[in-house]
Enzyme design. Structure first.
Site, short mmCIF file in Angstrom:
data_model
loop_
_atom_site.label_atom_id
_atom_site.label_comp_id
_atom_site.label_asym_id
_atom_site.label_seq_id
_atom_site.Cartn_x
_atom_site.Cartn_y
_atom_site.Cartn_z
N ASN A 70 6.50 -6.57 4.49
CA ASN A 70 6.40 -6.87 5.94
C ASN A 70 5.07 -6.77 6.58
O ASN A 70 4.90 -7.43 7.20
CB ASN A 70 7.38 -5.47 6.85
CG ASN A 70 8.61 -5.88 6.21
OD1 ASN A 70 9.34 -6.84 6.25
ND2 ASN A 70 9.42 -4.61 5.92
N VAL A 74 0.40 -9.67 -1.08
CA VAL A 74 -0.68 -9.09 -1.97
C VAL A 74 -0.69 -10.14 -3.08
O VAL A 74 0.17 -10.91 -3.62
CB VAL A 74 0.09 -7.84 -2.53
CG1 VAL A 74 -1.06 -7.21 -3.53
CG2 VAL A 74 0.40 -6.92 -1.36
N ASP A 184 7.15 6.76 2.69
CA ASP A 184 7.91 5.61 2.29
C ASP A 184 8.09 5.56 0.66
O ASP A 184 7.89 4.68 0.15
CB ASP A 184 7.39 4.30 2.76
CG ASP A 184 8.33 3.05 2.98
OD1 ASP A 184 9.47 3.39 2.72
OD2 ASP A 184 7.86 2.24 3.24
N1 LIG Z 1 -2.13 -2.80 -6.11
C1 LIG Z 1 -1.28 -3.59 -6.62
N2 LIG Z 1 -1.14 -4.07 -7.88
C2 LIG Z 1 -0.02 -4.69 -8.04
N3 LIG Z 1 0.86 -5.23 -7.19
C3 LIG Z 1 0.89 -4.67 -6.05
C4 LIG Z 1 -0.06 -4.09 -5.82
N4 LIG Z 1 -0.18 -3.69 -4.33
C5 LIG Z 1 1.39 -4.15 -3.93
N5 LIG Z 1 1.71 -4.84 -5.09
C6 LIG Z 1 2.63 -5.78 -4.93
O1 LIG Z 1 2.99 -6.37 -3.88
C7 LIG Z 1 4.47 -5.62 -3.21
C8 LIG Z 1 4.14 -5.79 -1.84
O2 LIG Z 1 3.08 -4.86 -1.44
P1 LIG Z 1 3.21 -3.50 -0.24
O3 LIG Z 1 4.41 -2.79 -0.58
O4 LIG Z 1 1.67 -2.93 -0.41
O5 LIG Z 1 3.38 -4.42 0.89
P2 LIG Z 1 3.91 -4.21 2.25
O6 LIG Z 1 3.71 -5.17 3.13
O7 LIG Z 1 3.40 -2.99 2.87
O8 LIG Z 1 5.45 -3.87 1.98
P3 LIG Z 1 6.67 -3.14 2.77
O9 LIG Z 1 7.06 -4.16 3.67
O10 LIG Z 1 7.87 -2.56 1.78
O11 LIG Z 1 6.09 -2.21 3.74
C9 LIG Z 1 4.60 -4.64 -4.12
O12 LIG Z 1 6.09 -4.30 -4.12
C10 LIG Z 1 4.08 -5.04 -5.47
O13 LIG Z 1 4.91 -5.79 -6.13
#
Ligand SMILES: Nc1ncnc2c1ncn2[C@@H]1O[C@H](COP(=O)(O)OP(=O)(O)OP(=O)(O)O)[C@@H](O)[C@H]1O
Length: 312
Positions: A70, A74, A184
Site C-alpha cells: 500500500n 520496492v 504490523d
Molecule cells: N529490504 C527488502 N529486501 C527484499 N524485499 C523487500 C524488502 N523490503 C520489501 N521487500 C518486498 O516488498 C514487499 C513490500 O514491502 P513493504 O511491506 O515494505 O511495503 P509496504 O508498501 O509498506 O507494504 P504494506 O502495504 O504491507 O504496508 C515485501 O512484502 C517484500 O516482498
C-alpha cells in the site's frame, strides 16, 4: 469499522497506484554493465540513514520489482559505481512522503541484524518530484508470506518456525528496548535471507513511544486486522487502551501459528502465550503477553539455520 473495512479492502487490492516511472535506469541498462557477481550491500555497513546526501536516485539502476504494498513499490537496484545491490522502497508523495519520513526516522535509530537496515533516504528532487525512496538492505529470500505461498499452504517444520520466532523475537526485543513498537508484525513483514537470517521490515506504522509504565492510549487504528490482539482490534471494548509492545508479541504469535498450521487459526490468549513459550528455543519468555529476555547473546550463538531449505 469503516477503517477496518478500508484497510481490508486496500489489502486485497495490491495494485493501487504506484509510480510507473522512477528516475533510474532499468534492467537493460544494468545488463550492459560489467559488474562482478552481485552482492548485497553489507547489512552492518556503517552508513547511517542520515547520510542520505551520499546517494541520489540517479546513482542506481533498476534490476527487478521485489514487491508492491500500500505504501509503494520496492525495487531491487544496483549501485552503478560499486555494483552493490539494495532494495529501494519508492513511495509517492500523496501522503507517502510523510510516512516514508517517519519510517526512515525509526529505521535510522536501529542497527540490529534482526531489523532491515535503511542505508539512506533519497528525497524528492527536481527531476524526481513527488517521489521519496528508502534505500534498504536487500534481503534476498523475500518475505515469509511469499515463502509460505510458494509452499502452497504446507506447514513449516517446527524447527524452522522456532528459528523464525527466535530471530523475530530478537528483533522485537531490540526495538522494544528502544521503545519502538512495530505494530504490523506478520509474515509479509518478516524478510528472510538465503543465509537463514530473519529481519523485521516495513516500519510504515511503527511508533516510538514515550517512556511510561503500563498501558498506552491506543495509537490511531492501523495495521492488519487478522494479526491484531482483541484489545487492539476493538479498543473501545477495552477502555481505549492497549499495550503496543504486547500487540507486537501477539502479531508474532499469530504469525507463528500461521506458519505452523499453514493457515490462520482461532486461538485463545493463553494458548498463544503457551505456544510461543514452547516454540521458541532461546531464553525468551512471554509473561502476561509481554516479551521478557535474559542473556540474549548466549542463546543467539547457538542458533541453527533450520529453514534455509525453505527458500530454495
Ligand atoms: N529490504 C527488502 N529486501 C527484499 N524485499 C523487500 C524488502 N523490503 C520489501 N521487500 C518486498 O516488498 C514487499 C513490500 O514491502 P513493504 O511491506 O515494505 O511495503 P509496504 O508498501 O509498506 O507494504 P504494506 O502495504 O504491507 O504496508 C515485501 O512484502 C517484500 O516482498
Amino acid at each position: 469499522m469503516a477503517l477496518i473495512r478500508e484497510k481490508r479492502f486496500s489489502q486485497m487490492n495490491l495494485s493501487l497506484h504506484v509510480p510507473s516511472r522512477v528516475p533510474f535506469q532499468d534492467a537493460a541498462a544494468a545488463a550492459r554493465r560489467q559488474c562482478p557477481p552481485p552482492v548485497a550491500a553489507a547489512s552492518t555497513s556503517s552508513t547511517p540513514a542520515s547520510r542520505a546526501s551520499q546517494f541520489r536516485l540517479a546513482d542506481f539502476e533498476r534490476v527487478a520489482v521485489l514487491g508492491r504494498g500500500n505504501g509503494g513499490t520496492v525495487y531491487k537496484v544496483r549501485h552503478r559505481e560499486t555494483c552493490a545491490l539494495y532494495a529501494l522502497k519508492v513511495q509517492h508523495s500523496g501522503g507517502g512522503g510523510e510516512l516514508a519520513g517517519a519510517e526512515a526516522d525509526i529505521l535510522s535509530r536501529t542497527a540490529s541484524p534482526f531489523v532491515v537496515r535503511c542505508h539512506a533516504v533519497l528525497p524528492a528532487s527536481a527531476s524526481a518530484s513527488g517521489y521519496v525512496a528508502l534505500l534498504l538492505e536487500l534481503v534476498d529470500g523475500g518475505s515469509l508470506d511469499a515463502v509460505a505461498r510458494r509452499r502452497a499452504g504446507a506447514a513449516f517444520p517446527e524447527a524452522a518456525v522456532a528459528e523464525v520466532a527466535a530471530q523475530a523475537l530478537s528483533g522485537l526485543a531490540y526495538l522494544h528496548a528502544r521503545r519502538v513498537a512495530h505494530l504490523d508484525v506478520k509474515p509479509a513483514n518478516l524478510l528472510a535471507s538465503t543465509d537463514g537470517e530473519v529481519k523485521l521490515a516495513d516500519f510504515g506504522i511503527a511508533r516510538v513511544l514515550p517512556p511510561r509504565a503500563g498501558d498506552h492510549r491506543a495509537p490511531p487504528y492501523a495495521g492488519t486486522a487478522a494479526y491484531m490482539s482483541p484489545e487492539r482490534f476493538d479498543p473501545e471494548a477495552h477502555g481505549g487502551r492497549y499495550d503496543p509492545f504486547a500487540a507486537d508479541v501477539w502479531g508474532l504469535g499469530v504469525t507463528v501459528l500461521e506458519l505452523l498450521a499453514g493457515r490462520i487459526t482461532a486461538f485463545k490468549k493463553s494458548k498463544m502465550q503457551n505456544l510461543l513459550n514452547c516454540v521458541i528455543t532461546t531464553k525468551f519468555n512471554i509473561t502476561n503477553g509481554m516479551l521478557q529476555t535474559t542473556d540474549l547473546s548466549a542463546k543467539q550463538q547457538g542458533q541453527e539455520r533450520h529453514f534455509n531449505n525453505l527458500l530454495d
